[in-house]
Design a protein around this motif. Structure first.
Motif, PDB file in Angstrom:
ATOM      1  N   LYS A  82       9.062   9.846  -6.666  1.00  0.00           N
ATOM      2  CA  LYS A  82       9.459   8.757  -5.583  1.00  0.00           C
ATOM      3  C   LYS A  82      10.917   8.687  -5.202  1.00  0.00           C
ATOM      4  CE  LYS A  82       7.553   4.170  -4.720  1.00  0.00           C
ATOM      5  NZ  LYS A  82       7.067   2.842  -5.314  1.00  0.00           N
ATOM      6  N   ILE A  83      10.898   9.112  -3.917  1.00  0.00           N
ATOM      7  CA  ILE A  83      12.219   9.531  -3.242  1.00  0.00           C
ATOM      8  C   ILE A  83      12.850   8.042  -2.945  1.00  0.00           C
ATOM      9  CG2 ILE A  83      13.552  10.483  -1.185  1.00  0.00           C
ATOM     10  CD1 ILE A  83      11.249  12.531  -1.301  1.00  0.00           C
ATOM     11  N   ASP A  84      14.043   7.788  -3.387  1.00  0.00           N
ATOM     12  CA  ASP A  84      14.807   6.421  -3.054  1.00  0.00           C
ATOM     13  C   ASP A  84      14.818   6.268  -1.481  1.00  0.00           C
ATOM     14  OD1 ASP A  84      16.051   4.083  -4.399  1.00  0.00           O
ATOM     15  OD2 ASP A  84      17.692   4.876  -2.710  1.00  0.00           O
ATOM     16  N   LYS A  85      14.661   5.083  -1.107  1.00  0.00           N
ATOM     17  CA  LYS A  85      14.770   4.566   0.423  1.00  0.00           C
ATOM     18  C   LYS A  85      15.977   5.079   0.725  1.00  0.00           C
ATOM     19  CE  LYS A  85      14.724  -0.566  -0.883  1.00  0.00           C
ATOM     20  NZ  LYS A  85      14.401  -0.414  -2.072  1.00  0.00           N
ATOM     21  N   SER A  86      17.108   5.040   0.076  1.00  0.00           N
ATOM     22  CA  SER A  86      18.353   5.348   0.833  1.00  0.00           C
ATOM     23  C   SER A  86      18.608   6.593   1.195  1.00  0.00           C
ATOM     24  CB  SER A  86      19.255   5.122  -0.403  1.00  0.00           C
ATOM     25  OG  SER A  86      19.259   5.719  -1.281  1.00  0.00           O
ATOM     26  N   PHE A  87      17.736   7.690   0.870  1.00  0.00           N
ATOM     27  CA  PHE A  87      17.442   8.993   1.333  1.00  0.00           C
ATOM     28  C   PHE A  87      16.664   9.065   2.399  1.00  0.00           C
ATOM     29  CE2 PHE A  87      18.387   9.627  -3.446  1.00  0.00           C
ATOM     30  CZ  PHE A  87      19.773  10.114  -3.184  1.00  0.00           C
ATOM     31  N   VAL A  88      15.487   8.352   2.184  1.00  0.00           N
ATOM     32  CA  VAL A  88      14.505   8.445   3.618  1.00  0.00           C
ATOM     33  C   VAL A  88      15.262   7.710   4.804  1.00  0.00           C
ATOM     34  CG1 VAL A  88      12.629   7.208   4.254  1.00  0.00           C
ATOM     35  CG2 VAL A  88      12.574   8.261   1.697  1.00  0.00           C
ATOM     36  N   PRO A 103       0.800  -1.323  -0.127  1.00  0.00           N
ATOM     37  CA  PRO A 103      -0.182   0.117   0.168  1.00  0.00           C
ATOM     38  C   PRO A 103       0.870   1.194  -0.002  1.00  0.00           C
ATOM     39  CG  PRO A 103      -0.674  -1.491   1.638  1.00  0.00           C
ATOM     40  CD  PRO A 103       0.538  -2.072   1.150  1.00  0.00           C
ATOM     41  N   LYS A 104       0.247   2.351  -0.631  1.00  0.00           N
ATOM     42  CA  LYS A 104       0.927   3.471  -0.507  1.00  0.00           C
ATOM     43  C   LYS A 104      -0.071   4.312   0.225  1.00  0.00           C
ATOM     44  CE  LYS A 104       3.125   3.483  -5.116  1.00  0.00           C
ATOM     45  NZ  LYS A 104       3.278   3.936  -6.312  1.00  0.00           N
ATOM     46  N   PHE A 108       7.632  -0.417   5.497  1.00  0.00           N
ATOM     47  CA  PHE A 108       7.405  -1.313   6.460  1.00  0.00           C
ATOM     48  C   PHE A 108       6.559  -0.813   7.674  1.00  0.00           C
ATOM     49  CE2 PHE A 108      11.368  -4.155   4.649  1.00  0.00           C
ATOM     50  CZ  PHE A 108      10.480  -4.555   3.662  1.00  0.00           C
ATOM     51  N   LEU A 109       6.821   0.387   7.817  1.00  0.00           N
ATOM     52  CA  LEU A 109       6.210   0.872   9.279  1.00  0.00           C
ATOM     53  C   LEU A 109       4.715   0.595   8.942  1.00  0.00           C
ATOM     54  CD1 LEU A 109       6.243   2.879  11.708  1.00  0.00           C
ATOM     55  CD2 LEU A 109       6.003   4.893  10.033  1.00  0.00           C
ATOM     56  N   TYR A 110       3.990   0.791   7.937  1.00  0.00           N
ATOM     57  CA  TYR A 110       2.664   0.535   7.873  1.00  0.00           C
ATOM     58  C   TYR A 110       2.101  -0.592   7.385  1.00  0.00           C
ATOM     59  CZ  TYR A 110       1.857   5.063   9.944  1.00  0.00           C
ATOM     60  OH  TYR A 110       1.894   6.233  10.954  1.00  0.00           O
ATOM     61  N   ALA A 111       2.954  -1.069   6.324  1.00  0.00           N
ATOM     62  CA  ALA A 111       2.507  -2.120   5.562  1.00  0.00           C
ATOM     63  C   ALA A 111       3.527  -2.742   4.568  1.00  0.00           C
ATOM     64  CB  ALA A 111       1.351  -1.907   4.594  1.00  0.00           C
ATOM     65  N   GLU A 167       9.705   6.195  -0.277  1.00  0.00           N
ATOM     66  CA  GLU A 167       9.598   4.873  -0.151  1.00  0.00           C
ATOM     67  C   GLU A 167      10.608   4.391   0.906  1.00  0.00           C
ATOM     68  OE1 GLU A 167      10.460   2.598  -3.739  1.00  0.00           O
ATOM     69  OE2 GLU A 167      12.891   3.146  -3.530  1.00  0.00           O
ATOM     70  N   GLY A 168      10.225   3.316   1.491  1.00  0.00           N
ATOM     71  CA  GLY A 168      11.249   2.626   2.379  1.00  0.00           C
ATOM     72  C   GLY A 168      11.135   3.118   3.944  1.00  0.00           C
TER      73      GLY A 168
END
Ligand code: C2E
Ligand code: CA
Ligand code: CA
Length: 745
Positions: A666-672, A511-512, A723-726, A701-702
């Motif tokens: 979509k911001i890459d998870k490595s930055f997040v 989910p988003k 993964f925090l929510y889904a 993302e991520g």
């Protein structure tokens, strides 16, 4: 076969050798005296003739007499003895015609043309007719009564003089034949080494001596240093020496003389042939003989040397063509084929077993080339080649085996981490700019050498590929198990194909959510593969395989169909305002008919394209970006939503961002996942600002922690996925999750 040719047989190239026509008879003939045959049935005539000519020397040579008392005896002597210069022939012997019959046997049967014949008769009426004199090439006709010392001397001298002339003419013709023959023998040779050896052999053969000698040559570029190119006989050990270090002093002087005079030098036992070749450079061929070298016409020798230079030029051309096939002219280094040969040779000569091979790959060369231009790229390759050449010389071999991959082959003491990387420790100056280059290196150590050059290079390429994936900028040493890994990748592809055919792959959906309200905005479809052993294989591993093999094209279509069918299901469940996102790989985007495919699959469903999102990874590998933008525009026109995936990790498509018909970044998870750091936060902020400026939606993302979510909220990001929510879930699980999920309105 005479001795000379039998000895010649021992030489490697003898199979190509043709007998030299010049040598056949004359080689055994001692030319220090004249051979005179007296044919007469009257013993007194023999004695008188011998007495009259006793002790005489004519045209510088003594006389030697042979005696025959019948036509039969004369025939035997003529058949067995070479080089009879003059025959005194009695016309009337056993029969009144025996002498004239003898003439016809000499000329027609024995085919002796050079020997001079002086007919002698007792009576004037026995004189031969004019026709006989003319047809049988008779030198003189004498009455026996005229056998005085004076008359004999005069007629013998003139006969010998004409014999000598005929022989010289004959010699000249044979010499010419020999030159032509030798030249065509030389022409038939292709390989350089055997060519030079064959020059020595051909010159020796022309001189009628054994092939003992050498060729000394100066390279065109390096006029000063003459070296021994090739040698035969006692000179073999001199091969490859410089002329200055030649062990034979006298020979050295003669060669120097020939070079300085640019002409042949002839001594009793040594002949030096000067061979000027405008393409190969000057050469001298020295032939040395224990016996006196037979006189040979000066012009013939010159003709021969100029013929050899023509042959040499031709051979040099052929060699140059060959070099081009083995030479990389951009960087002036051997190419891959040449390196394969070098390694093959080392492996063949046992000592090669302890050599190692390093492949040196310039990091990000493709990107540098694409962004700074090919000319700049070429310069980088040239300076890299120069540094490697300066660092690794004999016994090492440096080569370029593909665009930005260099090779160093040499003893392990040279192929060490430090030595290989040392040339790259200082920046390169290119077009006035300083550029620091890093390299990734794959090494095949000596004990891992395969059986052939091409195998060794293949192994090195495998290590290099693996190094580039996970050890960029480092030196990675090959181990045999890497082959197994490479094989297992192939196995993996086979298994993946089978799994796909057997419909064993499935999709999970993640989910988003809206960051502020936690409302579900959509889902990303992600591919899953559980292999026969029951283990999940990461898409990060199998997607690239599918991309490389082209399997992704059919797989991608299958994913789209599955995802759309799930979207249909979700809408039927009442989620009327959610999007389904699928990933499109670059390989799919490059397909000519990608737009058609999307249209076709869409037509199978009654769904609005507005609810379908296509996630495209920003990548330099996009290739023809203009063509891809055209396709994106068509997709946009069809109503699809377009998102750039992993935003911020790609290289240069930023330039094209404005031209792309996008809806979302979509911001890459490595930055997040680095938002704890100031730098991480800045990047995220920058991307959000950029999205705002371009009027795009932005999703992170991520997202794994509440802190990250909060931070993104503060930075005004729109959506999140993580993964925090889904987690990504199979359809059944997703449906349960949706029922449990309570957004905070
Ligand atoms: P992606 O498109 O960036 O997909 C997001 C990846 O992040 C997924 O990995 C997902 O499981 C993972 N992820 C989601 N939330 C979190 C989180 O909170 N923390 C962490 N650490 N990871 C999270 P996955 O499923 O392993 O997919 C990897 C990549 O494989 C995808 O990256 C995508 O590039 C590719 N891929 C997956 N399915 C497909 C497909 O159907 N087609 C194509 N072309 N590529 C696919
Ligand atoms: Ca994605
Ligand atoms: Ca991503």
């Amino acid at each position: 076969m005479n001795d000379f040719h039998r000895k010649n047989d021992l030489l490697v190239f003898a199979d190509e050798e043709k007998e030299s026509p010049i040598l056949k008879q004359e080689i055994k003939v001692d030319t220090s005296y004249w051979r005179i045959l007296i044919v007469d049935d009257d013993e007194d005539v023999h004695a008188a003739t011998k007495f009259a000519l006793k002790g005489m020397s004519i045209l510088g040579r003594e006389l030697k007499f042979y005696h025959a008392y019948s036509a039969k005896e004369a025939q035997d002597i003529l058949a067995n003895e070479n080089g009879i210069a003059v025959v005194f022939l009695d016309v009337v012997m056993e029969s009144s015609n025996a002498g004239l019959d003898m003439v016809s046997i000499i000329r027609d049967e024995l085919k002796i043309k050079n020997t001079r014949i002086i007919l002698r008769t007792g009576e004037p009426n026995q004189a031969p007719g004019i026709a006989v004199v003319r047809d049988y090439d008779i030198n003189d006709y004498k009455l026996k009564s005229e056998i005085t010392q004076q008359s004999l001397y005069t007629c013998l001298t003139s006969a010998l003089r004409s014999y000598q002339q005929i022989c010289e003419i004959e010699e000249g013709r044979k010499g010419l034949d020999s030159v032509i023959q030798s030249t065509s023998n030389l022409m038939a040779r292709r390989s350089g080494i055997s060519f030079y050896k064959s020059i020595i052999a051909q010159v020796a053969s022309l001189l009628a001596v054994e092939p003992v000698g050498f060729i000394c040559g100066k390279e065109l570029e390096n006029q000063a240093e003459a070296t021994i190119i090739s040698a035969l006989g006692r000179y073999v050990s001199e091969e490859e020496k410089t002329l200055a270090s030649l062990s034979f002093e006298h020979e050295k002087k003669l060669i120097e003389k020939s070079f300085s005079k640019k002409s042949n030098v002839v001594e009793d036992n040594i002949v030096v042939l000067y061979i000027g070749s405008p393409i190969r450079g000057e050469m001298c061929c020295l032939i040395s003989s224990t016996a006196r070298v037979p006189d040979i016409d000066k012009y013939l020798l010159e003709l021969f040397s100029s013929n050899i230079s023509i042959c040499t030029d031709n051979i040099t051309y052929v060699e140059k063509l060959k070099t081009q096939a083995y030479h990389d002219s951009l960087v002036d280094l051997p190419n891959r084929t040449a390196l394969e040969n070098v390694i093959d040779q080392h492996l063949a000569a046992e000592k090669g077993k302890d050599y190692a091979l390093a492949l040196v790959d310039i990091d990000n060369f493709a990107e540098i080339n694409a962004s700074l231009g090919q000319e700049y790229g070429d310069k980088i390759l040239q300076v890299t080649a120069d540094r490697l050449k300066n660092r690794f010389y004999s016994p090492c071999t440096v080569a370029r085996i593909s665009s930005d991959v260099f090779a160093v082959f040499g003893p392990p003491s040279y192929i060490t981490n430090e030595r290989i990387k040392q040339p790259f420790s200082d920046p390169f100056e290119i077009g006035g700019e300083l550029q620091l280059l890093s390299v990734t290196v794959g090494v095949v150590p000596a004990n891992e050498m395969q059986s052939s050059g091409s195998e060794v290079i293949k192994d090195a390429s495998i290590v290099l590929k693996q190094a580039k994936k996970s050890h960029r900028g480092e030196v990675v040493i090959y181990h045999h198990s890497m082959i197994d890994q490479a094989c297992s990748r192939l196995d993996m592809l086979k298994n993946l194909r089978t799994a796909f055919e057997l419909d064993e792959l499935f999709l999970v959906y993640q989910p988003k959510l809206c960051l502020k309200t936690l409302e579900v905005r959509g889902f990303e479809a992600l591919l899953r593969w559980r292999n026969r052993e029951g283990n999940f294989v990461s898409p990060a591993d199998f997607i690239p395989l599918a991309e490389q093999s082209g399997l992704i094209i059919r797989m991608g279509e299958w994913v789209l169909r599955k995802a759309l069918s799930e979207l249909n299901e979700l809408q039927n469940m009442g989620l009327s305002n959610v999007k389904m996102a699928v990933n499109l790989s670059v390989a799919q985007l490059q397909q000519q008919d990608i737009v058609e495919t999307l249209k076709r699959v869409m037509s199978e469903f009654s769904l609005d394209t507005n609810y379908v999102e296509l996630e495209i990874t920003e990548s330099i590998a996009m290739g023809d970006i203009v063509a891809i933008i055209e396709k994106l525009k068509m997709m946009k026109a069809m109503g699809f939503c377009l998102a750039i995936d992993d935003f911020g990790t790609g290289f240069s498509s930023l330039n094209y961002l404005q031209d792309m018909p996008l809806d979302c970044l979509k911001i890459d998870k490595s930055f997040v996942q680095t938002t704890e750091s100031k730098r991480g936060r800045e990047i995220v902020q920058m991307i959000v600002n950029l999205a705002r400026a371009l009027n795009l939606n932005v999703i992170a993302e991520g997202v794994e922690t509440e802190e990250q979510a909060q931070l993104l909220r503060n930075l005004d990001c729109d959506e999140m996925q993580g993964f925090l929510y889904a987690r990504p879930m199979p359809a059944v699980e997703l449906h349960k999750w949706l029922q449990a999920h309570r957004p905070n309105h």
